[in-house]
Design an enzyme around this catalytic site. Structure first.
Site, PDB file in Angstrom:
ATOM      1  N   GLY A  16       1.707   4.810   7.738  1.00 24.53           N
ATOM      2  CA  GLY A  16       0.479   4.038   7.860  1.00 24.53           C
ATOM      3  C   GLY A  16       0.105   3.402   6.535  1.00 24.53           C
ATOM      4  N   CYS A  17      -0.859   2.486   6.582  1.00 28.04           N
ATOM      5  CA  CYS A  17      -1.244   1.754   5.367  1.00 28.04           C
ATOM      6  C   CYS A  17      -1.943   2.658   4.352  1.00 28.04           C
ATOM      7  CB  CYS A  17      -2.114   0.556   5.729  1.00 28.04           C
ATOM      8  SG  CYS A  17      -3.481   0.928   6.855  1.00 28.04           S
ATOM      9  N   PHE A  18      -2.956   3.410   4.797  1.00 30.00           N
ATOM     10  CA  PHE A  18      -3.624   4.340   3.879  1.00 30.00           C
ATOM     11  C   PHE A  18      -2.652   5.395   3.340  1.00 30.00           C
ATOM     12  CE2 PHE A  18      -7.968   3.168   5.565  1.00 30.00           C
ATOM     13  CZ  PHE A  18      -8.507   2.830   4.332  1.00 30.00           C
ATOM     14  N   ALA A  45      -0.425   3.886   0.434  1.00 31.00           N
ATOM     15  CA  ALA A  45      -1.117   3.772  -0.860  1.00 31.00           C
ATOM     16  C   ALA A  45      -1.386   5.146  -1.459  1.00 31.00           C
ATOM     17  CB  ALA A  45      -2.421   3.001  -0.681  1.00 31.00           C
TER      18      ALA A  45
END
Length: 346
Positions: free
Chosen positions: A149-151, A154
């Protein structure tokens, strides 16, 4: 290599089209969407006129297997788990940008995603978590890659080196995440309307975000101990970008300079992770439209805590760009192939 995109009408799908259209080794043969089949993609996204004007098709496993060698799934949760096992049986490699194959325990998926896990348990276990910088070896031989996922992308790129190097106490990790509106997808939602989002910032899904178990699963594996994190997400009035500020207690006194050098060494062979110099903090604007993850670091000697600031473009490194990076690794191509674009600035 001929590829297909399931869910080509969404933001991650159209970003795949943008990036793959410039990839020297790939031909997009199929664009698939249940809701908009029969429509040409440039009718939905006019900016694709003259670039990609294919007609969207219905998903049919036999037809897909005849025409492509690899399929990207850019679909909402619950869609890919029904079709991917059938494609895997037919020898088609799959890269799933949705969350259907990220969690190894079906019960966790059902708890956090609020839907039944119908994926074949064997297929679920063979899915490789595609955090490119950490699982290259497994990705290179995978049949199914579960794109992070994106979170989590990061967060994990920001904190996993400190975990693996034994610099921090993993149980003290706190993550403050901020995301642009595109992270919610293209579907019309009142909470994402301009008048709701503009000139405002809000916290959401506190303690219940579906990315929590994904982050904990990855950190637990590296730390070799059960880890629980505090993860708070916020919506900010911008289109693209994620900024995660991560805090953790240092196990021993460290200088910022030493930690920066440790991170630089850790990511020496990772072309898409850039470590900032002391006192310089990355912004989302500085990675816009690119596959970079930029990281800034501070060892606060007063509190003995590490602060990590990690930024990505959520649609590129947090989704489609990382999926292509994983495809490159899987196919034995240079990891940079088709992804060397400079961030868009200003």
């Amino acid at each position: 290599m001929k590829v297909g995109i399931v869910g080509a009408n969404g933001y991650s799908g159209v970003e795949l089209i943008r990036l793959l259209s410039q990839h020297p080794h790939v031909d997009i043969d199929m664009l698939i969407s249940h809701s908009t089949s029969g429509t040409h993609i440039h009718e939905i996204y006019p900016h694709l006129c003259g670039i990609c004007e294919k007609k969207l098709e219905q998903a049919d496993a036999d037809e897909i297997a005849k025409r492509v060698e690899l399929v990207f799934f850019s679909t909402p949760a619950g869609v890919s788990q029904g079709l991917i096992p059938e494609l895997i049986e037919k020898g088609i490699r799959c890269i799933d940008i949705s969350g259907d194959f990220r969690l190894k325990e079906a019960e966790q998926y059902e708890k956090w995603y609020g839907r039944e896990c119908v994926a074949n348990p064997d297929v679920l276990q063979q899915a490789v978590y595609g955090l490119s910088e950490f699982t290259r070896e497994q990705i290179s031989v995978a049949k199914l890659i579960a794109n992070p996922g994106c979170f989590p992308t990061a967060t994990l790129l920001g904190i996993l080196p400190a975990v693996e190097l034994g610099l921090i106490a993993p149980h003290t990790i706190i993550i403050d995440g901020k995301s642009g509106v595109s992270g919610a997808g293209r579907g019309a939602k009142q909470a994402n309307m301009y008048s709701e989002v503009n000139e405002s910032i809000k916290a959401y899904k506190l303690g219940s975000h579906q990315h929590i178990p994904e982050i904990e699963q990855a950190i637990t594996e590296v730390a070799q101990q059960d880890v629980k994190v505090t993860f708070s997400t916020h919506l900010v009035p911008m289109t693209r970008g994620i900024l995660c500020t991560i805090y953790a207690e240092l196990k021993a006194s460290q200088s910022s300079e030493a930690i920066i050098e440790a991170y630089k060494s850790f990511y020496a062979s990772s072309p898409f992770v850039r470590i900032r110099e002391l006192g310089h903090w990355p912004t989302t604007k500085e990675v816009l439209g690119s596959n970079y993850c930029d990281i800034g670091l501070l060892a606060d000697e007063r509190t003995n805590r590490l602060t990590v600031v990690s930024v990505i473009d959520n649609v590129v490194k947090g989704a489609s760009g990382q999926a292509i990076q994983n495809m490159n690794i899987l196919c034995g191509w240079d990891e940079n192939t088709g992804l060397t674009m400079t961030p868009v600035y200003p």
